[in-house]
Design a protein around this motif. Sequence first.
Motif, PDB file in Angstrom:
ATOM      1  N   ILE A  85      45.788  18.175  -9.398  1.00 28.31           N
ATOM      2  CA  ILE A  85      45.909  16.733  -9.159  1.00 28.31           C
ATOM      3  C   ILE A  85      44.562  16.183  -8.709  1.00 28.31           C
ATOM      4  O   ILE A  85      43.905  16.768  -7.852  1.00 28.31           O
ATOM      5  CB  ILE A  85      46.989  16.450  -8.097  1.00 28.31           C
ATOM      6  N   MET A  86      44.167  15.057  -9.279  1.00 27.83           N
ATOM      7  CA  MET A  86      42.873  14.463  -8.953  1.00 27.83           C
ATOM      8  C   MET A  86      42.890  13.843  -7.560  1.00 27.83           C
ATOM      9  O   MET A  86      43.863  13.193  -7.163  1.00 27.83           O
ATOM     10  CB  MET A  86      42.528  13.392  -9.987  1.00 27.83           C
ATOM     11  N   PHE A  87      41.804  14.042  -6.818  1.00 29.63           N
ATOM     12  CA  PHE A  87      41.616  13.407  -5.511  1.00 29.63           C
ATOM     13  C   PHE A  87      40.645  12.258  -5.692  1.00 29.63           C
ATOM     14  O   PHE A  87      39.519  12.456  -6.163  1.00 29.63           O
ATOM     15  CB  PHE A  87      41.068  14.432  -4.512  1.00 29.63           C
ATOM     16  N   LEU A  88      41.045  11.042  -5.338  1.00 32.14           N
ATOM     17  CA  LEU A  88      40.173   9.887  -5.476  1.00 32.14           C
ATOM     18  C   LEU A  88      39.290   9.771  -4.235  1.00 32.14           C
ATOM     19  O   LEU A  88      39.580   9.033  -3.295  1.00 32.14           O
ATOM     20  CB  LEU A  88      41.004   8.611  -5.672  1.00 32.14           C
ATOM     21  N   PRO A  97      43.505   8.572  -0.695  1.00 33.93           N
ATOM     22  CA  PRO A  97      43.768   8.848   0.718  1.00 33.93           C
ATOM     23  C   PRO A  97      43.464   7.700   1.669  1.00 33.93           C
ATOM     24  O   PRO A  97      43.834   7.760   2.836  1.00 33.93           O
ATOM     25  CB  PRO A  97      42.848  10.025   1.000  1.00 33.93           C
ATOM     26  N   GLY A  98      42.752   6.672   1.202  1.00 44.05           N
ATOM     27  CA  GLY A  98      42.405   5.566   2.089  1.00 44.05           C
ATOM     28  C   GLY A  98      41.363   5.967   3.102  1.00 44.05           C
ATOM     29  O   GLY A  98      40.432   6.714   2.795  1.00 44.05           O
ATOM     30  N   TRP A  99      41.533   5.488   4.317  1.00 43.47           N
ATOM     31  CA  TRP A  99      40.634   5.881   5.413  1.00 43.47           C
ATOM     32  C   TRP A  99      41.476   6.289   6.607  1.00 43.47           C
ATOM     33  O   TRP A  99      42.639   5.918   6.734  1.00 43.47           O
ATOM     34  CB  TRP A  99      39.667   4.754   5.757  1.00 43.47           C
ATOM     35  N   GLY A 100      40.868   7.099   7.489  1.00 40.06           N
ATOM     36  CA  GLY A 100      41.652   7.669   8.579  1.00 40.06           C
ATOM     37  C   GLY A 100      42.603   8.725   8.055  1.00 40.06           C
ATOM     38  O   GLY A 100      42.487   9.202   6.918  1.00 40.06           O
ATOM     39  N   HIS A 101      43.567   9.110   8.880  1.00 38.16           N
ATOM     40  CA  HIS A 101      44.598  10.091   8.496  1.00 38.16           C
ATOM     41  C   HIS A 101      43.960  11.337   7.877  1.00 38.16           C
ATOM     42  O   HIS A 101      43.137  11.979   8.509  1.00 38.16           O
ATOM     43  CB  HIS A 101      45.619   9.441   7.577  1.00 38.16           C
ATOM     44  N   ALA A 102      44.319  11.684   6.631  1.00 35.11           N
ATOM     45  CA  ALA A 102      43.810  12.917   6.005  1.00 35.11           C
ATOM     46  C   ALA A 102      42.600  12.671   5.116  1.00 35.11           C
ATOM     47  O   ALA A 102      42.133  13.590   4.434  1.00 35.11           O
ATOM     48  CB  ALA A 102      44.918  13.574   5.177  1.00 35.11           C
ATOM     49  N   SER A 103      42.065  11.445   5.141  1.00 32.75           N
ATOM     50  CA  SER A 103      41.014  11.087   4.182  1.00 32.75           C
ATOM     51  C   SER A 103      39.718  11.861   4.375  1.00 32.75           C
ATOM     52  O   SER A 103      38.925  11.974   3.435  1.00 32.75           O
ATOM     53  CB  SER A 103      40.716   9.587   4.268  1.00 32.75           C
ATOM     54  N   GLU A 104      39.475  12.412   5.566  1.00 32.54           N
ATOM     55  CA  GLU A 104      38.245  13.157   5.813  1.00 32.54           C
ATOM     56  C   GLU A 104      38.509  14.638   6.052  1.00 32.54           C
ATOM     57  O   GLU A 104      37.666  15.343   6.609  1.00 32.54           O
ATOM     58  CB  GLU A 104      37.498  12.551   7.003  1.00 32.54           C
ATOM     59  N   ASN A 105      39.661  15.099   5.613  1.00 32.93           N
ATOM     60  CA  ASN A 105      40.017  16.512   5.765  1.00 32.93           C
ATOM     61  C   ASN A 105      39.716  17.245   4.462  1.00 32.93           C
ATOM     62  O   ASN A 105      40.394  17.022   3.456  1.00 32.93           O
ATOM     63  CB  ASN A 105      41.495  16.637   6.119  1.00 32.93           C
ATOM     64  N   PRO A 106      38.707  18.131   4.439  1.00 34.22           N
ATOM     65  CA  PRO A 106      38.352  18.828   3.196  1.00 34.22           C
ATOM     66  C   PRO A 106      39.498  19.641   2.607  1.00 34.22           C
ATOM     67  O   PRO A 106      39.482  19.956   1.411  1.00 34.22           O
ATOM     68  CB  PRO A 106      37.196  19.752   3.628  1.00 34.22           C
ATOM     69  N   ALA A 107      40.490  19.978   3.423  1.00 34.92           N
ATOM     70  CA  ALA A 107      41.623  20.752   2.917  1.00 34.92           C
ATOM     71  C   ALA A 107      42.424  19.968   1.878  1.00 34.92           C
ATOM     72  O   ALA A 107      43.049  20.566   0.993  1.00 34.92           O
ATOM     73  CB  ALA A 107      42.543  21.165   4.068  1.00 34.92           C
ATOM     74  N   LEU A 108      42.406  18.629   1.964  1.00 36.79           N
ATOM     75  CA  LEU A 108      43.190  17.826   1.023  1.00 36.79           C
ATOM     76  C   LEU A 108      42.647  17.896  -0.407  1.00 36.79           C
ATOM     77  O   LEU A 108      43.410  18.219  -1.328  1.00 36.79           O
ATOM     78  CB  LEU A 108      43.289  16.379   1.507  1.00 36.79           C
ATOM     79  N   PRO A 109      41.364  17.605  -0.649  1.00 30.73           N
ATOM     80  CA  PRO A 109      40.880  17.736  -2.035  1.00 30.73           C
ATOM     81  C   PRO A 109      40.963  19.155  -2.563  1.00 30.73           C
ATOM     82  O   PRO A 109      41.215  19.357  -3.756  1.00 30.73           O
ATOM     83  CB  PRO A 109      39.423  17.242  -1.952  1.00 30.73           C
ATOM     84  N   ARG A 110      40.791  20.148  -1.684  1.00 27.36           N
ATOM     85  CA  ARG A 110      40.913  21.536  -2.142  1.00 27.36           C
ATOM     86  C   ARG A 110      42.340  21.839  -2.586  1.00 27.36           C
ATOM     87  O   ARG A 110      42.568  22.442  -3.641  1.00 27.36           O
ATOM     88  CB  ARG A 110      40.496  22.501  -1.030  1.00 27.36           C
ATOM     89  N   ALA A 111      43.322  21.437  -1.787  1.00 34.72           N
ATOM     90  CA  ALA A 111      44.721  21.711  -2.108  1.00 34.72           C
ATOM     91  C   ALA A 111      45.164  20.956  -3.350  1.00 34.72           C
ATOM     92  O   ALA A 111      45.915  21.489  -4.183  1.00 34.72           O
ATOM     93  CB  ALA A 111      45.608  21.348  -0.917  1.00 34.72           C
TER      94      ALA A 111
END
Length: 289
Positions: free
Chosen positions: A159-162, A139-153
């Motif tokens: 799919i692995m979240f880095l 996810p990098g930084w900014g954008h969706a990188s700090e949204n907990p919904a992304l690793p959950r989804a």
Amino acid sequence: DSSAHPAAGKGPHPLHHRRSHRAVAALSVMAPQGKALEEYVRNHGGTRILKRILIANNGMAATKAIMSMRQWAFLELGSSSELEFIVMASKDDLEANAEFIRLADGFVEVPPGKNINNYANVELIVHTARAQNVDCVWPGWGHASENPALPRALAAAGIMFLGPTAPVMHALGDKIASTILAQSSKVPCIPWNGEGVTAEIQADGSIPEEPFRRACLQSYEEALQCAKRIGYPVVLKASEGGGGKGIRKCANDEELRTGWEQVTNEVVGSPIFMMQLCTGARHLEVQLV
């Protein structure tokens, strides 16, 4: 998959390949293809191979990620093409012939405009990751990188979240919640409107609503009272802000009133808090992986 996507009005376009067979071959002369990554994972006790990576970011973040991981693959595996990179690219990035697109193995065009249409759109990122059959998402930084919904989804999609897990991100990604947890652990904190508020972290990484609410400013009048207690100059901040948005230095009551209007309008709906401004300060940031 070029069908319309409900999360962004218009979904991602089909995958476009960027690297020629000649370029891939040139990058692969140091080692035979196919087994180096698998052997590396097995020799280091791993069981999951992450070869095909979606970069859910753009600009310098995406460029640095691809270059760093290709360098690692070359040094460790003998071939920089052992990893495959798919990037999301908006119309603006395509028209600018952005470097990260040229570095990738392929790109998927995503809707233009605000980042909620593309790089911050969790539903779109997961949709793209599944459509492109990637092993993981960076996810990098900014954008969706700090949204907990992304690793959950992504976890739900297999799919692995880095990056960090959703509970850790939830606990430390919010500026107010993380400060409450810090002072609950007896970490000295700069004077702010939430002094004395403590909480126990919950199973999902969040803190209870009641102490979180007590650490948020609800009105300009409340902010004014806190500023008089803390002492000017202060910094007014939106916990969901970033990149220079939702933050104002205030040296007096008049600047505080103006700052309150600006912060609340720049990051609509975000919780607001206040800290004493530390003038002439320097900071050392340490990240632990």
